[in-house]
Design an enzyme around this catalytic site. Structure first.
Site, PDB file in Angstrom:
ATOM      1  N   CYS A   1       0.730  -1.069  -0.142  1.00 11.44           N
ATOM      2  CA  CYS A   1       0.008   0.042   0.531  1.00 11.44           C
ATOM      3  C   CYS A   1       0.874   1.692  -0.082  1.00 11.44           C
ATOM      4  CB  CYS A   1      -0.666   0.117   1.171  1.00 11.44           C
ATOM      5  SG  CYS A   1      -1.764   1.596   1.501  1.00 11.44           S
TER       6      CYS A   1
ATOM      7  N   CYS B   1      -0.796   4.347   2.049  1.00  8.09           N
ATOM      8  CA  CYS B   1      -0.552   4.585   3.520  1.00  8.09           C
ATOM      9  C   CYS B   1       1.098   4.556   3.915  1.00  8.09           C
ATOM     10  CB  CYS B   1      -0.964   3.075   4.052  1.00  8.09           C
ATOM     11  SG  CYS B   1      -2.157   2.380   3.527  1.00  8.09           S
ATOM     12  N   ASP B   2       1.577   3.998   3.615  1.00  8.92           N
ATOM     13  CA  ASP B   2       3.342   3.314   3.318  1.00  8.92           C
ATOM     14  C   ASP B   2       4.008   4.981   2.966  1.00  8.92           C
ATOM     15  OD1 ASP B   2       2.391   1.605   5.028  1.00  8.92           O
ATOM     16  OD2 ASP B   2       2.850  -0.210   4.103  1.00  8.92           O
TER      17      ASP B   2
END
Lengths: 309, 108
Positions: free
Chosen positions: A136, A139-140
């Site tokens: 992801c 997200c990261d």
């Protein structure tokens, strides 16, 4: 739960399942949504969705799901936050067994299970997940400011996420096992024009190295047979999807990869059971067709219920 | 009591020095899955009140604490007991998965 018999039990709360729920409720059916994790599924991983009609500026995945959820909540959302582990026909009914041994009874079932991210299955991948290995970028990505990362894959998701990561990383290696991308031309053009992205063709990963976090990847060029090492702090893997249908083997027909076989009315091989979205056997997995299939599945279920009364 | 927001400054006091186990949800506003599991975290805070303290840490505003624990993915949930990280869960998982991990810590 009670002995309540639902008209339709929908398993999976992504775009397909939410659309099926909306149509079921508008048909005044008693509907139950079963979702093991947060509502939304994979769409939650997408930073900006640019190919869902009606949002000319694009819309973040989370916001699209929030809107879909708001829309179904208007009709009352009956939600069970548990994992379904078995499905079996019981006379005219279907029984769904949940992880805590609870049983849900329904006249029809719509499988909108989605799909999981496919893993590379190489050493270091599992061990370093959350420590530099990610599925992801939204997200990261921000954890990799001014660092070097690798993106694996050649489809739409891989290219889109590689482009997104250039917002943070100082360099992005885009590693693809073939000599051409499958992704849509507009994304290919953007990737090729982006100075931060270096494309590495015909190459696969053999191993992800690192002790407490990712330190680099061992590469293998399929054409030359050469091995190499790239120093990276992050590895983002986007090599497609795999179904989570192991528990349905022998219940409904699956294709050789485990995706559920349906006809154009979204009927599976088991009467009264429908499937839609990323879990079905099909060539294209888009939010728009997941929603379309969800609508068809619910309408088919409605028709089946009418005819069986 | 609900979910308590903690910062790099209050982490030691709120988490490491807590007399009961603490669940810390490392999140950020940009992360869809983090926002999607937020309601589950709220529910857990209410259901486990008195047994487990539930906190959230915005990694965007508080980079030091996630750095200490090598966090490079969110959501990451870490359970602390007696000042030590004893369990960690990466990614948006089901309520049952989080509850299982918490029960293990509570019983252990």
């Amino acid at each position: 739960m009670s002995d309540k018999i639902w008209d339709v039990a929908i398993i999976g709360g992504g775009p397909a399942g939410l659309t099926a729920y909306l149509y079921a409720r508008r048909a005044l059916l008693e509907a139950l949504l079963i979702e093991k994790g947060p509502i939304g599924g994979q769409v939650l991983l997408t930073d900006l969705i640019e190919n869902y009609p009606g949002f000319p500026e694009g819309i973040p995945g989370f916001e699209l799901i929030q809107k879909m959820q708001e829309q179904v909540e208007k009709y009352g959302l009956n939600l069970v936050q548990k994992k379904a582990i078995a499905l079996k026909p019981e006379g005219e009914l279907k029984e769904i067994l949940l992880e805590d041994k609870e049983v849900v009874k329904a006249r029809t079932v719509i499988l909108a299970l989605g799909a999981g991210m496919r893993k590379l299955g190489i050493p270091g991948e599992k061990e370093l997940t959350g420590k530099g290995v990610s599925y992801c970028a939204t997200c990261d990505g921000p954890f990799f400011k001014n660092q070097i990362v690798a993106v694996i894959g050649g489809g739409n998701t891989a290219l889109q996420e590689a482009l997104y990561l250039t917002k943070f990383a100082k360099k992005v290696y885009l590693i693809h096992r073939r000599d051409a991308f499958r992704a849509t031309p507009i994304l290919q053009q953007r990737v090729k024009e982006n100075p931060k992205i270096e494309i590495i063709w015909n190459t696969v990963l053999k191993e992800i190295k690192g002790k407490d976090s990712v330190e680099g990847v061992v590469t293998y060029n399929r054409q030359t047979g050469e091995e190499g090492f790239l120093e990276v702090a992050g590895v983002f893997i986007f090599i497609g999807h795999e179904p989570e249908t192991e528990w349905l083997k022998g219940v409904v027909e699956l294709d050789e990869k485990g995706f559920i076989l349906v006809n154009q009315n979204m009927e599976t091989s088991l009467k009264g059971v429908y499937a839609c979205g990323d879990c079905i056997s099909k060539p294209f997995r888009q939010i728009i067709n997941a929603c379309g299939e969800g609508a068809v599945a619910a309408l088919s279920a409605e028709k089946y219920l009418e005819s069986s009364h | 009591m609900g979910v308590k927001a903690i910062t790099d400054e209050t982490f030691e006091e709120e988490v490491l020095n807590s007399s009961i186990p603490v669940l810390v949800d490392f999140w950020a506003p940009w992360c869809g899955p983090c926002r999607a599991i937020a309601p589950i975290i709220e529910e857990l805070a209410e259901e486990l009140e008195g047994k487990v303290k539930v906190c959230k840490c915005n990694v965007d505003e508080n980079p030091i604490t996630p750095g200490k624990f090598g966090i490079r993915a969110i959501p990451t949930l870490i359970i602390f007991k007696n000042g030590e990280a004893v369990e960690s869960i990466v990614g948006a998982v089901s309520k049952a998965t989080i509850l299982n991990a918490l029960n293990k810590v509570l019983e252990g």
